[in-house]
Design a protein around this motif. Structure first.
Motif, PDB file in Angstrom:
ATOM      1  N   GLU A 201      14.961  -7.589   6.050  1.00 58.99           N
ATOM      2  CA  GLU A 201      14.567  -6.739   5.340  1.00 58.99           C
ATOM      3  C   GLU A 201      13.256  -6.649   4.549  1.00 58.99           C
ATOM      4  OE1 GLU A 201      17.683  -5.599   2.559  1.00 58.99           O
ATOM      5  OE2 GLU A 201      19.281  -5.091   4.538  1.00 58.99           O
ATOM      6  N   GLY A 202      12.836  -8.061   4.581  1.00 56.18           N
ATOM      7  CA  GLY A 202      11.349  -8.163   4.104  1.00 56.18           C
ATOM      8  C   GLY A 202      11.462  -8.717   2.727  1.00 56.18           C
ATOM      9  N   LYS A 203      12.734  -9.103   2.247  1.00 59.30           N
ATOM     10  CA  LYS A 203      12.806  -9.483   0.837  1.00 59.30           C
ATOM     11  C   LYS A 203      12.905 -10.982   0.781  1.00 59.30           C
ATOM     12  CE  LYS A 203      15.231  -5.337  -0.517  1.00 59.30           C
ATOM     13  NZ  LYS A 203      15.848  -4.729   0.615  1.00 59.30           N
ATOM     14  N   ARG A 204      12.914 -11.610  -0.379  1.00 53.39           N
ATOM     15  CA  ARG A 204      13.403 -12.862  -0.661  1.00 53.39           C
ATOM     16  C   ARG A 204      14.870 -12.988  -0.184  1.00 53.39           C
ATOM     17  NH1 ARG A 204      10.567 -15.056  -5.689  1.00 53.39           N
ATOM     18  NH2 ARG A 204      12.228 -16.403  -6.069  1.00 53.39           N
TER      19      ARG A 204
ATOM     20  N   THR B 298       3.587  -1.022   7.739  1.00 56.74           N
ATOM     21  CA  THR B 298       3.069  -1.170   6.288  1.00 56.74           C
ATOM     22  C   THR B 298       4.785  -0.932   5.550  1.00 56.74           C
ATOM     23  OG1 THR B 298       2.949   1.211   6.299  1.00 56.74           O
ATOM     24  CG2 THR B 298       0.966  -0.364   6.527  1.00 56.74           C
ATOM     25  N   GLU B 299       5.885  -0.911   6.073  1.00 62.67           N
ATOM     26  CA  GLU B 299       7.054  -0.578   5.601  1.00 62.67           C
ATOM     27  C   GLU B 299       7.618  -2.100   4.951  1.00 62.67           C
ATOM     28  OE1 GLU B 299       7.449  -0.495   8.966  1.00 62.67           O
ATOM     29  OE2 GLU B 299       6.979   1.841   9.082  1.00 62.67           O
TER      30      GLU B 299
ATOM     31  N   VAL C 284       3.868  -9.642   8.152  1.00 64.56           N
ATOM     32  CA  VAL C 284       2.519  -9.674   7.695  1.00 64.56           C
ATOM     33  C   VAL C 284       2.252 -10.587   6.961  1.00 64.56           C
ATOM     34  CG1 VAL C 284       1.232  -8.582   6.048  1.00 64.56           C
ATOM     35  CG2 VAL C 284       2.737  -6.939   7.588  1.00 64.56           C
ATOM     36  N   LEU C 285       2.943 -11.408   6.257  1.00 63.91           N
ATOM     37  CA  LEU C 285       2.358 -12.572   5.699  1.00 63.91           C
ATOM     38  C   LEU C 285       2.150 -13.881   6.632  1.00 63.91           C
ATOM     39  CD1 LEU C 285       4.785 -12.730   2.354  1.00 63.91           C
ATOM     40  CD2 LEU C 285       2.312 -12.039   2.423  1.00 63.91           C
ATOM     41  N   GLN C 286       3.088 -13.867   7.497  1.00 66.72           N
ATOM     42  CA  GLN C 286       3.053 -14.907   8.774  1.00 66.72           C
ATOM     43  C   GLN C 286       1.672 -14.741   9.427  1.00 66.72           C
ATOM     44  OE1 GLN C 286       6.963 -14.327  10.281  1.00 66.72           O
ATOM     45  NE2 GLN C 286       7.757 -16.308   9.463  1.00 66.72           N
ATOM     46  N   ALA C 287       1.422 -13.488   9.748  1.00 68.05           N
ATOM     47  CA  ALA C 287       0.062 -13.079  10.405  1.00 68.05           C
ATOM     48  C   ALA C 287      -1.060 -13.440   9.661  1.00 68.05           C
ATOM     49  CB  ALA C 287       0.003 -11.615  10.937  1.00 68.05           C
TER      50      ALA C 287
ATOM     51  N   LYS D 252      -1.711  -1.241   0.068  1.00 68.22           N
ATOM     52  CA  LYS D 252      -1.637  -0.649   1.200  1.00 68.22           C
ATOM     53  C   LYS D 252       0.132  -0.635   1.589  1.00 68.22           C
ATOM     54  CE  LYS D 252      -5.708  -0.448   3.110  1.00 68.22           C
ATOM     55  NZ  LYS D 252      -6.325   0.589   3.598  1.00 68.22           N
ATOM     56  N   MET D 253       1.071  -1.495   1.096  1.00 66.85           N
ATOM     57  CA  MET D 253       2.239  -1.562   1.302  1.00 66.85           C
ATOM     58  C   MET D 253       3.347  -0.852   0.277  1.00 66.85           C
ATOM     59  SD  MET D 253       2.822  -5.240   3.123  1.00 66.85           S
ATOM     60  CE  MET D 253       4.358  -4.693   4.267  1.00 66.85           C
TER      61      MET D 253
END
Ligand code: FMN
Ligand code: FES
Lengths: 624, 159
Positions: free
Chosen positions: A322-325, B19-20, B27-30, B49-50
């Motif tokens: 989900e993009g979280k920690r 951007t979700e 994104v951070l990896q890229a 942006k996010m």
């Protein structure tokens, strides 16, 4: 693009025909291990040489079969990485080991042109030459089911997978079985999760199928965090479609339309193979919308981890997607009810999914013929450490440790004595020679306080210090603790401090009891599996090797002679000829003496690096 | 730091990954793929942006071991200290590399930005233990001496 069941069936027939025509094959292993040994260069050289010699070679399965063609393929991992780079020759089934660029000419001239074996490349053990891969003791004692195609097919070709019956199980599940029937087969097969816990897979799927909330998700756990384990890597790299097929069947069974594969960042090749496999399946129409005209939709996404062991835990893994920690949460609610994006989720391990197609195709009853009553099927283990044959193996559940270590593993490396084996990684425990005849299955191991875990088996010999092993694992767990709950965050740190002082010779009376007390508290109060099992290696090493702990604490002595800070190095005056070699190599100037007289080591200055021991031509320097 | 270029590259990454919030790690990896670390200027930009707070994004970036907030050397050497490599003596290799390059536990990158030495907890190459990687390429069955040779080869290539 295939749009109907009939089209898939005719494609399968075409693939089978093509594979049959292409019976002559060279398979170059392109697993992580062999690639690091230069197998891709060997592949390129073989191709060049064969073309130069006018031997027609085909890198992809040719759909217009002609008999004289030779297939030149990149395969997945054979699991025998230590003997790599490996090259397999078919139809003979020969295995060439430790192949180098210099061998390419001979392989083409003799094997490809004349059908002769290059004997010096065949595997040897105790003076005997083994031509066929299946006859090598390492393989002969195994039962390769999940890994059966790893190393034998081109992992980058969906056509090859289809040619050996791939996607037949999915087809059957999609058209001939109801959701209930699929789940019943999985339940009846007795399949238990291969990710560590051994939870019945059928029960998990039943619970998700029952949920009313939609959408539902299928998640594959390819985080493989246990250091010392690489079974899942080999499946993802060597037979990616098999695992994907398993996920698709899960999707049909529980009514999910999206699947996620979470792969750890250290496995770039697995990511590449899976991405390719997904793209191929999509292009063929096996993934996507209205698959084979059935109305069923399914897509698979890949998420890469970013280096956090705790993300292998179910709720941390979904948080990470989900993009979280990636922090675990309190359960219940469980993943089957509130999983990914808070929706019902089937979360299974790579190897678990890879078992699914076999069960659906052959049926639960057939599947149960291998393994034990409560742990049916096979289990892949990563056999590493101080053992002759390290590698990836697969055996029926219930095989004994002795068979694994001595028959398949070929016994101890360098002739040292077997001491213990660590099973289940940082969450597991150790087993000693007293447990060598213990069957390896979920329940037998649980009874002795160990667990199968992911399947890492690290074999240790008499030179391994068990206190240091416990310190090593505690250091790992402490580093990986996410810090959310106090028992794990603080408790593992305190335990690590105690272990560090014991191996440094500063242990105190009462430390063992303190360790056990902390272990008890953390085990009972930590939030997630990471903390709950963190003390495993400490508790089990104390149970079996308490005397080693005591020797460190009371006598400041390491019985295995492994702890650098407790080493005592001295020069035997009777053997020393006074050549001064040792005093010249000593980095801290701790050795002094007069030429041709015995030298001495100043224990105050000595940092116990051991450099002098190796240089002495008279073996006069000893440690105790 | 050329922020204009950073923003452009980040825009392209966001267009590709989305951007979700769920795209955060990708994104951070890229971004890290581009720069070999996460430049601090990227955080306010991503936040805008996010639609997530800077603190939140920073929290994610620092949680995961693989994100680095500091620039790394041209050659990133990861010495495996997983169980299999550990029992086959990976620590002497790490120590040798550190002493050869003048690095230590808290000092991972050489001053000339040429080498970074880190540990990793398993590369999945346990059959070839002890292993290390240089910029992702696996080097099997290492010894302290072989590791020094490797450094020397890399230095020669640079010279
Ligand atoms: C700290 C921790 C790490 C874990 N790591 C993994 C892992 O790397 N791979 C895995 O499949 N399961 C791992 N698990 C187990 C998962 O939580 C989960 O039980 C499993 O993926 C479920 O799949 P299965 O039923 O097919 O085994 C881990 C659990 C914990 C507590
Ligand atoms: S322990 Fe080093 S590669 Fe697995």
């Amino acid at each position: 693009m295939i749009a109907t069941r009939q089209e898939l069936q005719s494609l399968r027939e075409a693939c089978m025909r093509a594979a049959k025509a292409e019976s002559r094959k060279i398979l170059v292993c392109a697993g992580t291990g062999c690639v690091s040994g230069g197998s891709l260069d060997i592949y390129a050289a073989l191709k060049q040489k064969m073309e130069a010699k006018g031997i027609p070679c085909e890198v992809e399965l040719a759909m217009d079969p002609h008999e004289d063609v030779v297939g030149l393929k990149k395969s997945g991992c054979h699991g025998f990485c230590e003997m790599g780079p490996l090259v397999r020759i078919e139809p003979q089934g020969w295995l060439y080991t430790k192949v180098s660029l210099a061998d390419v000419d001979e392989i083409v001239e003799r094997t490809m042109a004349k059908g002769e074996i290059v004997e010096r490349l065949a595997y040897r053990q105790n003076g005997k030459i083994y031509e066929k891969q299946e006859e090598i003791p390492f393989y002969q004692k195994q039962t390769r089911k999940v890994l059966e195609h790893c190393g034998h097919i081109d992992a980058d070709s969906i056509y090859e997978y289809i040619s050996i019956g791939g996607y037949e199980a999915f087809e059957k599940a999609l058209f001939d079985m109801s959701s209930d029937e699929i789940i019943t087969q999985i339940s009846d097969s007795g399949l238990r999760g291969r990710g560590g816990g051994g939870f019945p897979t059928g029960r998990k799927w039943t619970q998700v199928a029952r949920q009313k909330a939609t959408p539902k998700y299928v998640v594959c756990n390819g985080d493989e965090g246990d250091p010392g384990a690489f079974m899942d890597r080999s499946i993802m790299e060597g037979d990616p479609h098999r695992m994907i097929e398993g996920m698709m069947i899960a999707g049909v069974a529980v009514g999910a339309e999206d699947g996620y594969i979470y792969v750890r960042a250290e496995y770039p090749m697995a990511v590449a193979r899976l991405s390719n496999a997904i793209a191929q399946a999509k292009k063929l129409g096996l993934l996507g919308e209205n698959i084979l005209g059935s109305g069923f939709n399914f897509n698979i996404h890949i998420n890469q981890g970013a280096g956090a062991f705790v993300c292998g835990e179910g709720s941390a893994l979904t948080a990470s997607i989900e993009g979280k920690r990636g922090m675990p949460r309190v359960k219940p609610p469980r993943t089957v009810e509130h999983g990914l994006f808070d929706k019902p989720t089937v979360l299974n391990n790579v190897e678990t999914f890879a078992n699914v197609p076999t069960i659906i195709k052959a049926g639960a009853e057939e599947y149960r013929k291998i393994g034990t009553e409560t742990s049916p099927g096979t289990k892949a283990f990563a056999l590493t450490g101080n053992i002759v044959n390290t590698g990836l193996i697969e055996v029926p559940m219930g095989t004994t440790l002795r068979e694994v270590i001595f028959d398949i593993g070929g016994g101890m490396r360098g002739g040292a004595d077997f001491k213990a084996v660590q099973i289940g990684g940082p969450s597991g425990g150790c087993l000693t020679s007293a447990e060598l005849d213990l069957p390896l299955d979920f329940d037998s191991l649980k009874k002795v306080g160990a667990m199968i875990g992911s399947g890492g088996l690290v074999v240790m010999d008499s030179h391994t210090c068990m206190v240091e092993v416990a310190r090593f694992f505690m250091n790992f767990t402490q580093n990986e603790s996410c810090g959310k709950c106090v028992p794990c965050r603080e408790g593992t740190r305190r335990m690590l401090e105690i272990l560090e002082r014991i191996v440094a010779g500063k242990g105190r009376e009462g430390d063992i009891d303190l360790l056990l007390e902390l272990a008890d508290t953390i085990t009972n109060t930590a939030l997630c599996g990471l903390g709950k099992t963190a003390a495993g290696p400490v508790v089990s090493t104390i149970k079996y090797f308490r005397d080693e702990y005591e020797a460190h604490i009371r006598e400041k002595r390491c019985p295995a002679g492994a702890c650098a800070k407790l080493r005592r190095i001295h020069i035997d005056p009777a053997l020393c000829k006074g050549c001064s070699k040792c005093s010249r190599i000593c980095p801290v100037g701790a050795i002094s003496g007069t030429l041709k007289q015995p030298f001495v080591i100043d224990p105050e200055k000595c940092i116990k690096c051991g450099a002098c021991i190796g240089t002495c031509p008279f073996h006069a320097i000893k440690e105790d | 730091m050329n922020t204009q270029e950073l923003y452009q590259k980040t825009d392209a990454i966001l267009a590709r990954c989305g951007t979700e919030e769920r795209s955060m790690i990708a994104v951070l990896q890229a971004v890290q793929e581009e720069y070999a670390y996460l430049p601090r200027e990227v955080f306010p930009y991503l936040s805008q942006k996010m639609g997530l707070s800077e603190a939140h994004i920073y929290g994610v970036a620092t949680f995961y071991e693989n994100f680095s907030l500091e620039p790394k050397g041209k050659y990133v050497i990861k010495v495996c200290d997983g169980t299999a490599c550990h029992v086959r003596k990976s620590i002497p290799i790490l120590e040798k590399l550190r002493s050869e390059l003048g690095l230590a536990e808290g000092r991972k990158t050489t001053d000339d930005q040429m080498f970074t030495v880190e540990t990793v907890s398993c590369l999945g190459a346990c059959g070839l233990a002890p292993a290390l990687t240089v910029n992702g390429k696996v080097h099997p069955s290492m010894t302290p001496d072989k590791a020094v040779e490797l450094i020397e080869t890399l230095r020669r290539e640079e010279a």
